[in-house]
Motif scaffolding. Structure first.
Motif, PDB file in Angstrom:
ATOM      1  N   PRO A 124       0.745  -1.115   0.046  1.00  8.23           N
ATOM      2  CA  PRO A 124       0.042   0.029  -0.095  1.00  8.23           C
ATOM      3  C   PRO A 124       0.771   0.974   0.060  1.00  8.23           C
ATOM      4  CG  PRO A 124      -0.789  -1.607   1.404  1.00  8.23           C
ATOM      5  CD  PRO A 124       0.331  -2.228   1.130  1.00  8.23           C
ATOM      6  N   GLY A 125       0.341   2.321  -0.800  1.00  8.73           N
ATOM      7  CA  GLY A 125       1.256   3.542  -0.879  1.00  8.73           C
ATOM      8  C   GLY A 125       1.149   4.276   0.536  1.00  8.73           C
ATOM      9  N   THR A 126       2.111   5.056   0.669  1.00  9.94           N
ATOM     10  CA  THR A 126       2.063   5.767   1.741  1.00  9.94           C
ATOM     11  C   THR A 126       3.094   7.092   1.699  1.00  9.94           C
ATOM     12  OG1 THR A 126       2.431   6.069   4.384  1.00  9.94           O
ATOM     13  CG2 THR A 126       3.641   4.425   3.244  1.00  9.94           C
ATOM     14  N   THR A 127       2.904   8.271   2.226  1.00  8.15           N
ATOM     15  CA  THR A 127       3.862   9.469   2.337  1.00  8.15           C
ATOM     16  C   THR A 127       4.711   9.221   3.331  1.00  8.15           C
ATOM     17  OG1 THR A 127       2.229  10.883   3.192  1.00  8.15           O
ATOM     18  CG2 THR A 127       1.926  10.655   0.551  1.00  8.15           C
ATOM     19  N   VAL A 128       4.578   8.536   4.292  1.00  5.48           N
ATOM     20  CA  VAL A 128       5.162   8.398   5.599  1.00  5.48           C
ATOM     21  C   VAL A 128       6.123   7.100   5.454  1.00  5.48           C
ATOM     22  CG1 VAL A 128       5.086   8.375   7.920  1.00  5.48           C
ATOM     23  CG2 VAL A 128       3.613   9.807   6.996  1.00  5.48           C
ATOM     24  N   ARG A 129       7.310   7.340   6.156  1.00  9.20           N
ATOM     25  CA  ARG A 129       8.209   6.042   6.020  1.00  9.20           C
ATOM     26  C   ARG A 129       8.635   5.918   7.614  1.00  9.20           C
ATOM     27  NH1 ARG A 129       9.721   2.079   2.830  1.00  9.20           N
ATOM     28  NH2 ARG A 129      12.118   1.373   3.309  1.00  9.20           N
ATOM     29  N   ALA A 130       8.348   4.492   7.974  1.00  8.12           N
ATOM     30  CA  ALA A 130       8.720   4.095   9.104  1.00  8.12           C
ATOM     31  C   ALA A 130       9.919   3.335   9.210  1.00  8.12           C
ATOM     32  CB  ALA A 130       7.757   2.970   9.241  1.00  8.12           C
ATOM     33  N   GLU A 131      10.566   3.567  10.297  1.00  4.78           N
ATOM     34  CA  GLU A 131      11.937   3.294  10.591  1.00  4.78           C
ATOM     35  C   GLU A 131      12.118   1.809  11.347  1.00  4.78           C
ATOM     36  OE1 GLU A 131      14.397   5.704  13.429  1.00  4.78           O
ATOM     37  OE2 GLU A 131      12.690   6.910  13.610  1.00  4.78           O
ATOM     38  N   VAL A 132      13.108   1.192  11.112  1.00  9.21           N
ATOM     39  CA  VAL A 132      13.190   0.092  12.039  1.00  9.21           C
ATOM     40  C   VAL A 132      14.188   0.378  13.292  1.00  9.21           C
ATOM     41  CG1 VAL A 132      14.515  -2.350  12.277  1.00  9.21           C
ATOM     42  CG2 VAL A 132      13.234  -1.706  10.044  1.00  9.21           C
ATOM     43  N   VAL A 133      13.697  -0.074  14.366  1.00  2.00           N
ATOM     44  CA  VAL A 133      14.335   0.248  15.639  1.00  2.00           C
ATOM     45  C   VAL A 133      14.464  -0.795  16.720  1.00  2.00           C
ATOM     46  CG1 VAL A 133      13.314   2.389  15.685  1.00  2.00           C
ATOM     47  CG2 VAL A 133      11.978   0.860  16.784  1.00  2.00           C
ATOM     48  N   ASP A 134      15.379  -0.613  17.504  1.00  2.56           N
ATOM     49  CA  ASP A 134      15.435  -1.691  18.615  1.00  2.56           C
ATOM     50  C   ASP A 134      14.094  -1.690  19.442  1.00  2.56           C
ATOM     51  OD1 ASP A 134      16.178  -2.214  21.759  1.00  2.56           O
ATOM     52  OD2 ASP A 134      17.905  -2.841  20.862  1.00  2.56           O
ATOM     53  N   GLN A 135      13.680  -2.764  19.869  1.00  6.80           N
ATOM     54  CA  GLN A 135      12.300  -3.109  20.480  1.00  6.80           C
ATOM     55  C   GLN A 135      12.448  -2.184  21.620  1.00  6.80           C
ATOM     56  OE1 GLN A 135      10.827  -6.812  22.648  1.00  6.80           O
ATOM     57  NE2 GLN A 135      10.489  -7.065  20.524  1.00  6.80           N
ATOM     58  N   ARG A 136      13.498  -1.718  22.403  1.00  8.69           N
ATOM     59  CA  ARG A 136      13.310  -1.008  23.647  1.00  8.69           C
ATOM     60  C   ARG A 136      12.773   0.364  23.502  1.00  8.69           C
ATOM     61  NH1 ARG A 136      19.428  -1.971  25.591  1.00  8.69           N
ATOM     62  NH2 ARG A 136      19.694  -1.925  23.342  1.00  8.69           N
ATOM     63  N   GLU A 137      12.849   0.808  21.853  1.00  7.49           N
ATOM     64  CA  GLU A 137      12.340   2.186  21.889  1.00  7.49           C
ATOM     65  C   GLU A 137      10.635   2.231  21.625  1.00  7.49           C
ATOM     66  OE1 GLU A 137      14.304   4.888  19.256  1.00  7.49           O
ATOM     67  OE2 GLU A 137      15.906   3.569  19.026  1.00  7.49           O
ATOM     68  N   VAL A 138      10.235   1.058  21.630  1.00 12.28           N
ATOM     69  CA  VAL A 138       8.662   0.969  21.321  1.00 12.28           C
ATOM     70  C   VAL A 138       8.075   0.695  22.695  1.00 12.28           C
ATOM     71  CG1 VAL A 138       6.883  -0.144  19.855  1.00 12.28           C
ATOM     72  CG2 VAL A 138       9.189  -0.409  19.353  1.00 12.28           C
ATOM     73  N   GLN A 139       8.699   0.368  23.708  1.00  8.47           N
ATOM     74  CA  GLN A 139       8.177  -0.148  24.870  1.00  8.47           C
ATOM     75  C   GLN A 139       7.109   1.002  25.574  1.00  8.47           C
ATOM     76  OE1 GLN A 139      11.413  -1.676  27.327  1.00  8.47           O
ATOM     77  NE2 GLN A 139      11.175  -3.805  26.388  1.00  8.47           N
ATOM     78  N   ASP A 140       7.664   2.121  25.558  1.00  8.99           N
ATOM     79  CA  ASP A 140       6.778   3.092  26.105  1.00  8.99           C
ATOM     80  C   ASP A 140       5.703   3.454  25.403  1.00  8.99           C
ATOM     81  OD1 ASP A 140       6.492   5.622  27.860  1.00  8.99           O
ATOM     82  OD2 ASP A 140       6.387   6.813  26.032  1.00  8.99           O
ATOM     83  N   LEU A 141       5.432   3.224  24.074  1.00  4.14           N
ATOM     84  CA  LEU A 141       4.047   3.193  23.187  1.00  4.14           C
ATOM     85  C   LEU A 141       3.281   2.128  24.000  1.00  4.14           C
ATOM     86  CD1 LEU A 141       2.528   4.529  20.982  1.00  4.14           C
ATOM     87  CD2 LEU A 141       3.557   2.624  19.668  1.00  4.14           C
ATOM     88  N   TRP A 142       3.853   0.727  23.932  1.00  5.93           N
ATOM     89  CA  TRP A 142       3.133  -0.368  24.374  1.00  5.93           C
ATOM     90  C   TRP A 142       2.607   0.087  25.800  1.00  5.93           C
ATOM     91  CZ3 TRP A 142       7.343  -4.174  22.963  1.00  5.93           C
ATOM     92  CH2 TRP A 142       7.304  -4.492  21.674  1.00  5.93           C
ATOM     93  N   ASP A 143       3.286   0.594  26.662  1.00  2.00           N
ATOM     94  CA  ASP A 143       3.080   0.786  27.865  1.00  2.00           C
ATOM     95  C   ASP A 143       1.865   1.715  28.091  1.00  2.00           C
ATOM     96  OD1 ASP A 143       3.879   0.530  30.909  1.00  2.00           O
ATOM     97  OD2 ASP A 143       3.749   2.646  30.858  1.00  2.00           O
ATOM     98  N   ARG A 144       1.888   2.876  27.111  1.00  2.00           N
ATOM     99  CA  ARG A 144       0.864   3.684  27.408  1.00  2.00           C
ATOM    100  C   ARG A 144      -0.448   3.046  26.828  1.00  2.00           C
ATOM    101  NH1 ARG A 144       4.790   7.047  24.672  1.00  2.00           N
ATOM    102  NH2 ARG A 144       3.662   7.246  22.657  1.00  2.00           N
ATOM    103  N   GLY A 145      -0.287   2.247  25.597  1.00  2.00           N
ATOM    104  CA  GLY A 145      -1.349   1.644  25.215  1.00  2.00           C
ATOM    105  C   GLY A 145      -2.295   0.633  26.332  1.00  2.00           C
ATOM    106  N   TRP A 146      -1.250  -0.333  27.027  1.00  2.00           N
ATOM    107  CA  TRP A 146      -2.002  -1.226  27.927  1.00  2.00           C
ATOM    108  C   TRP A 146      -2.644  -0.457  29.209  1.00  2.00           C
ATOM    109  CZ3 TRP A 146      -3.041  -5.580  26.579  1.00  2.00           C
ATOM    110  CH2 TRP A 146      -2.340  -6.457  25.763  1.00  2.00           C
ATOM    111  N   ARG A 147      -1.928   0.810  29.597  1.00  2.00           N
ATOM    112  CA  ARG A 147      -2.250   1.438  30.778  1.00  2.00           C
ATOM    113  C   ARG A 147      -3.730   1.976  30.192  1.00  2.00           C
ATOM    114  NH1 ARG A 147       0.939   1.976  34.798  1.00  2.00           N
ATOM    115  NH2 ARG A 147       3.145   1.284  34.240  1.00  2.00           N
ATOM    116  N   ARG A 148      -3.819   2.632  28.869  1.00  2.00           N
ATOM    117  CA  ARG A 148      -5.277   2.925  28.412  1.00  2.00           C
ATOM    118  C   ARG A 148      -6.250   1.989  28.602  1.00  2.00           C
ATOM    119  NH1 ARG A 148      -2.374   5.670  24.658  1.00  2.00           N
ATOM    120  NH2 ARG A 148      -2.799   4.080  23.128  1.00  2.00           N
ATOM    121  N   ASP A 149      -5.817   0.845  28.013  1.00  2.00           N
ATOM    122  CA  ASP A 149      -6.843  -0.511  27.956  1.00  2.00           C
ATOM    123  C   ASP A 149      -7.186  -1.133  29.329  1.00  2.00           C
ATOM    124  OD1 ASP A 149      -6.754  -0.051  25.125  1.00  2.00           O
ATOM    125  OD2 ASP A 149      -5.318  -1.672  24.611  1.00  2.00           O
ATOM    126  N   LEU A 150      -6.322  -1.067  30.191  1.00  2.00           N
ATOM    127  CA  LEU A 150      -6.359  -1.991  31.311  1.00  2.00           C
ATOM    128  C   LEU A 150      -6.714  -0.940  32.677  1.00  2.00           C
ATOM    129  CD1 LEU A 150      -3.839  -4.441  30.738  1.00  2.00           C
ATOM    130  CD2 LEU A 150      -6.127  -4.664  30.274  1.00  2.00           C
TER     131      LEU A 150
END
Length: 367
Positions: free
Chosen positions: A222-248
């Protein structure tokens, strides 16, 4: 079971190393030892007696670039036996499924073109291969990880053969009671399992349909104008934490240990499959992410997430497009995912080329 495949037994760590390298090197004899489906027990008994923690690679012969010759095996094999020998490396892209090898339970071997069977194989295999403990139960296995008791994905029954609702409940109560599970949980994956899930719902369980969807990597990304970057998993953990705290948030004082475990469990997956995390940032902060898990020629999209306050900016398309590109680059021909049957994401994925393959059922209740 299909006979149109070849098999190879490998230790889990060796398979994970092969995913990074892209292939399994030939043995010193100059070839990779393979087996037909009716033969694999012979090398298993000779080379790995008593082992039930091996990975069974299901190989599509049509994807092998080097010749396969049928030749005599070990002198102790039955008279006249001939085994397939691959004279060259075994590409991980030729492996259409990776199954736990747990004799004497027979393995269901997906056909290379059976996208649903391959998806089910991945979603039932990975929990077993990453588990700290595995035990046999009617219809399948129980997976256990005492370090993450609040993660139902890591502590539940994984059932691939038909059983009754009473059998599910009895096995879950026995295993969960002994292990101290805060919730009893099971994944039901055989055709028609929805009937058992519905009966469990009348017994006080929560039942959720998980729609399995798939997409060939040959389709345009699928076409997109935004480019995602590959990162170390530790850089995603804050996003996951925010999501779980909202859901739970309704958990109140119990939220902290639950959220911490649900984030911490993610590092377990890269021990058994090749995991890549991709993100989009705004002002340096990770606001969207997705994860790709590659297991041979089959890959899974997981943990697609965007912060609520930045939705509608194309970030979901950006992370999805990047993981699809990475799956194709890894030699995968099929990308699969799970979507809640009654939630909107399944329709979002359908507009991006994913089609419904079938369903499994997740059931749980408080212990």
């Amino acid at each position: 079971m299909t006979d149109d495949v070849l098999l190879h037994l490998v230790e889990p760590a060796a398979w994970r190393a092969a995913l990074s390298a892209g292939s399994i090197a030939p043995a010193p004899e100059g070839f990779v030892h393979l087996s037909a489906p009716g033969q694999v027990h012979l090398p298993a008994q000779r080379l790995f007696p008593g082992r039930r923690d091996l990975a069974l690679l299901v190989i599509d012969p049509a994807r092998l670039p080097d010749p396969v010759r049928w030749e005599p095996g070990h002198p102790d094999d039955p008279a006249g036996s001939r085994f397939p020998h691959l004279y060259g490396p075994l590409p991980t892209s030729s492996v259409v499924a990776v199954l736990p090898y747990r004799p004497p339970t027979p393995a269901e071997l997906p056909a290379p073109g059976d996208a649903l069977a391959r998806a089910v194989a991945l979603y039932t295999s990975v929990p077993v291969r990453r588990a700290v403990g595995v035990g046999d139960v009617p219809g399948g296995v129980a997976v256990l990880d005492p370090d993450f008791p609040h993660s139902r994905d890591n502590n539940r029954l994984v059932l691939t053969r038909p059983v009754t609702a009473a059998a599910v409940e009895t096995a879950a109560e026995e295993v969960g009671g002994n292990a101290g599970w805060p919730h009893l949980a099971a994944l039901l994956t055989w055709p028609g399992a929805g009937t058992v899930a519905a009966e469990l719902a009348t017994r006080g369980w929560t039942a959720e349909e998980l729609v399995l969807m798939g997409r060939p990597t040959a389709l345009p990304v699928p076409g997109t104008t935004v480019r995602a970057e590959v990162v170390d998993q530790r850089e995603v953990q804050d996003l996951w934490d925010r999501g779980w705290r909202r859901d739970l948030a309704s958990l109140g004082d119990r939220l902290e240990p639950v959220a911490r475990q649900l984030v911490g469990r993610e590092q377990l997956n890269d021990r058994v499959v090749a995991v890549t995390d991709v993100v989009v940032r705004e002002h340096g902060r990770v606001v969207a992410a997705a994860q790709l898990r590659v297991d041979g020629a089959t890959a899974a999209v997981e943990s697609v997430m965007t912060d609520p306050d930045v939705r509608g900016r194309g970030y979901g398309d950006a992370v999805l497009a990047r993981v699809l590109e990475l799956a194709a680059a890894a030699g995968c021909d099929l990308v699969v995912l799970e979507a809640a049957g009654e939630d909107w994401p399944r329709h979002w994925y359908a507009r991006r080329g994913f089609t419904v393959l079938g369903s499994t059922w997740s059931v749980d209740r408080p212990a």
